[in-house]
Scaffold this active site. Sequence first.
Site, short mmCIF file in Angstrom:
data_model
loop_
_atom_site.label_atom_id
_atom_site.label_comp_id
_atom_site.label_asym_id
_atom_site.label_seq_id
_atom_site.Cartn_x
_atom_site.Cartn_y
_atom_site.Cartn_z
CE LYS A 297 -3.77 2.51 0.65
NZ LYS A 297 -4.78 2.67 -0.41
NE ARG B 237 23.39 -0.04 3.16
CZ ARG B 237 22.75 1.10 3.38
NH1 ARG B 237 23.18 1.92 4.34
NH2 ARG B 237 21.68 1.44 2.68
#
Length: 456
Positions: free
Chosen positions: A201, A299
């Site tokens: 959505k 990361r």
Amino acid sequence: MFNKILIANRGEIALRIIRTCKELGIKTVLVYSEADKDSLPVQMSDETICIGPPSAENSYLNIPRILSAAEITGCDAIHPGYGFLAENPDFAEQCEACNLRFIGPKSSTIRLMADKMLARKKMQSAGLKIVPGSQDAIESVKQARQVAHDIGYPIILKACAGGGGKGMRIVRQERDLETNVRLAQAEAKASFNDERIYIEKFFDNARHIEVQVLADAYGNVIHLFERECSIQRRHQKLIEETPSPLLDETSRLQICEDAVKGASAINYENAGTMEFLVVPNSTDSPNNFDYYFMEMNTRIQVEHPITEILTGVDIVKQQILIADKEKLDCSLVSLRNPNIYCLECRINAEDVSKDFQPVPGKITQLQLPAGLGVRVDSHIYLGYTVSPYYDSLLCKIIAWDISRLGAINRMERALKETVIAGIKTTIPFHLKILNHPEFRKGNLSTALAEKLMINE
């Protein structure tokens, strides 16, 4: 402690890692391309090895050359920074096979969270709310049409193996669905060699809030609070801030605890970021908004400095300590300074008047900002030539104060103090955003920067 770390990156993040390694007494080896032979990180690293020509495919993405460089220089660990191979599970796996400590999560964790569909399912099973959408990859236009009908338009098509805004397409009405499904699949194939897409959505007035987490090899997981990253252009962040002007202490604790819960569910290890989509809620809920898990970045983030200012925690240092199997100091979570508001502006070598087209070239005049409450993370210098081969990031300007308005005003001062001549930069656009009345009020959304561009 590690004796020598190879840095498989370039630019400001390579320099950031070198500085922390120096403070820890760790030797560094920097791999670089021919285009970066005169760069500041090359000048500051203890050892350097040229691994190829300018193209990233033949240098910074060339795994055999990077591993060979680590072997011949006697490294015992590799820090990937962000971008390039930082979230490549094959690279992490090959580091592990070569007895090189990958400074990041395990390869299996990277692989799991790199598949956005699998990540959604895993977080849902951990008890986090996910954005309404398809349960599996879309295999046909008919299937896409059914999902879109069930959740309602507008929707957004995303690549299952995606990241960095690549392969995303917003569809607002059914007549545009089929064409965009085909285009999204083609983009996903071209960018990630994986044509699978899924549907979520799409919310026009959404906000993007992420939570920094740290986790060690012993099951300890903590958060370092949130960052608001709602000011974006084409899903690329422009300005980040902490704390979020939206959250109160109750909702802040809730979203941060959910981030810890999600990271714990996958036995996460090292630094990572849980990203959430925050949308207005028409119900009578206390906060008038809901939030949903979007993805996890496995990361260090470009915007990590604002969290370091907020908490005083060196996140790169924590990455290295965790990778060296040191136990996480869980008291770090208590270090948040309640009197700090911090912003970061990403300054890119781009021409805003030409749809943010990158503009490589030589820097002929340079003055970076300084003074109380200002930090600059950068790799540029007077006479430096901005390469056309890589990301256009020049520097990150960070400003903080005891109030949000004070931090905004300080950032405005810092931007006006900055001179980078010889190339065009995004500084004028940042100044327009900072002076936008909605930004000043803290009424942020991922569409605000785009609206400003249209109005200009």
